[in-house]
Every structure is written in C-alpha cells, then in structure tokens.
Design a protein around this motif. Sequence first.
Motif, PDB file in Angstrom:
ATOM      1  N   HIS A 179      13.393  28.995  -7.793  1.00  0.00           N
ATOM      2  CA  HIS A 179      12.468  28.174  -8.304  1.00  0.00           C
ATOM      3  C   HIS A 179      11.780  28.179  -9.607  1.00  0.00           C
ATOM      4  CE1 HIS A 179      11.662  27.269  -3.491  1.00  0.00           C
ATOM      5  NE2 HIS A 179      12.910  26.985  -3.993  1.00  0.00           N
ATOM      6  N   SER A 180      12.108  29.349 -10.350  1.00  0.00           N
ATOM      7  CA  SER A 180      11.736  29.697 -11.645  1.00  0.00           C
ATOM      8  C   SER A 180      11.458  28.345 -12.385  1.00  0.00           C
ATOM      9  CB  SER A 180      12.393  30.496 -12.372  1.00  0.00           C
ATOM     10  OG  SER A 180      13.746  30.190 -12.700  1.00  0.00           O
ATOM     11  N   LYS A 181      12.389  27.299 -12.608  1.00  0.00           N
ATOM     12  CA  LYS A 181      12.240  26.191 -13.396  1.00  0.00           C
ATOM     13  C   LYS A 181      11.284  25.021 -12.822  1.00  0.00           C
ATOM     14  CE  LYS A 181      15.434  27.666 -16.380  1.00  0.00           C
ATOM     15  NZ  LYS A 181      14.935  28.756 -17.303  1.00  0.00           N
ATOM     16  N   ASP A 182      11.252  25.188 -11.477  1.00  0.00           N
ATOM     17  CA  ASP A 182      10.560  23.982 -10.567  1.00  0.00           C
ATOM     18  C   ASP A 182       8.896  23.945 -11.173  1.00  0.00           C
ATOM     19  OD1 ASP A 182      12.740  23.544  -9.389  1.00  0.00           O
ATOM     20  OD2 ASP A 182      12.246  24.417  -7.519  1.00  0.00           O
ATOM     21  N   PRO A 183       8.382  22.755 -10.949  1.00  0.00           N
ATOM     22  CA  PRO A 183       7.148  22.464 -11.483  1.00  0.00           C
ATOM     23  C   PRO A 183       6.316  23.118 -10.189  1.00  0.00           C
ATOM     24  CG  PRO A 183       7.890  20.563 -10.179  1.00  0.00           C
ATOM     25  CD  PRO A 183       9.058  21.522 -10.325  1.00  0.00           C
ATOM     26  N   GLY A 184       4.701  23.488 -10.463  1.00  0.00           N
ATOM     27  CA  GLY A 184       4.051  23.888  -9.461  1.00  0.00           C
ATOM     28  C   GLY A 184       3.535  25.455  -9.834  1.00  0.00           C
ATOM     29  N   TRP A 185       3.955  25.997 -10.836  1.00  0.00           N
ATOM     30  CA  TRP A 185       3.663  27.299 -11.237  1.00  0.00           C
ATOM     31  C   TRP A 185       2.198  27.176 -11.731  1.00  0.00           C
ATOM     32  CZ3 TRP A 185       6.315  31.762 -10.054  1.00  0.00           C
ATOM     33  CH2 TRP A 185       7.502  31.502  -9.401  1.00  0.00           C
ATOM     34  N   ARG A 186       1.246  28.270 -11.329  1.00  0.00           N
ATOM     35  CA  ARG A 186      -0.049  28.681 -11.915  1.00  0.00           C
ATOM     36  C   ARG A 186      -0.134  30.231 -11.966  1.00  0.00           C
ATOM     37  NH1 ARG A 186      -4.086  25.212  -8.495  1.00  0.00           N
ATOM     38  NH2 ARG A 186      -5.438  25.718 -10.136  1.00  0.00           N
ATOM     39  N   GLU A 187      -1.177  30.238 -12.684  1.00  0.00           N
ATOM     40  CA  GLU A 187      -1.350  31.989 -12.855  1.00  0.00           C
ATOM     41  C   GLU A 187      -2.719  32.178 -12.127  1.00  0.00           C
ATOM     42  OE1 GLU A 187      -2.126  32.505 -17.104  1.00  0.00           O
ATOM     43  OE2 GLU A 187       0.017  32.366 -17.621  1.00  0.00           O
ATOM     44  N   CYS A 188      -2.566  33.546 -11.592  1.00  0.00           N
ATOM     45  CA  CYS A 188      -3.853  34.181 -10.738  1.00  0.00           C
ATOM     46  C   CYS A 188      -4.856  34.455 -11.728  1.00  0.00           C
ATOM     47  CB  CYS A 188      -3.288  35.638 -10.373  1.00  0.00           C
ATOM     48  SG  CYS A 188      -4.480  36.518  -9.681  1.00  0.00           S
TER      49      CYS A 188
END
Length: 96
Positions: A26-35
């Motif tokens: 899922h590296s290119k999928d949306p929904g990524w945020r940083e700790c």
Amino acid sequence: MAYISVCICIECGNAYEQLVFCDIFHSKDPGWRECTSCGKPLHCGCIASNSLLELLDSGGVNCISCTKSSGVCTAKTDEKAKGLGITMSKTVGEKV
C-alpha cells in the motif's frame, strides 16, 4: 452476523506477520500520516495496520512503539479502559 473466510498467499501472510504489509502493498495508497513522536510513516484507516498505531485525541497518530514508551495506557491494551477503570457491583439489599 456472517463471517467470510479469506485465504491469502504466503507472501502476503509473511508481510502481515512481519508488520510490513502496508509498506510493501500500500505504499502508493492514500491515508499515510507520520507518527507525531518519531515521524515513522503510518497507514491510517487500513485494517492491516490498525494494530500498529494509536489515534490521539489531538488529531494526530502515534506508532505503537512511541505509545508504549510514553507510558500512556491505551484502550487497546488496557481492558479497564472500556469501563473507565470503575468496577461496580451490587449485592442483594445493598445500595450503590
């Protein structure tokens, strides 16, 4: 409630067990945020990474490592959080 049995391939199963499923698939999928503590990328909203992050009341997210090291008690790991740590019992004739 109906349950669906799902079979996954060995590659997907290994990635899930090693906690890198989203990083690989899922590296290119949306929904990524940083700790908010360490900056580690976290895939929010994905069931495969649900156990790897903690949603913060302030609107951010923390990885589980930072949450555990901060000493914050979370609802996922503390069963008493469900009932806010309050246990009430009533026996016959006793007022609560």
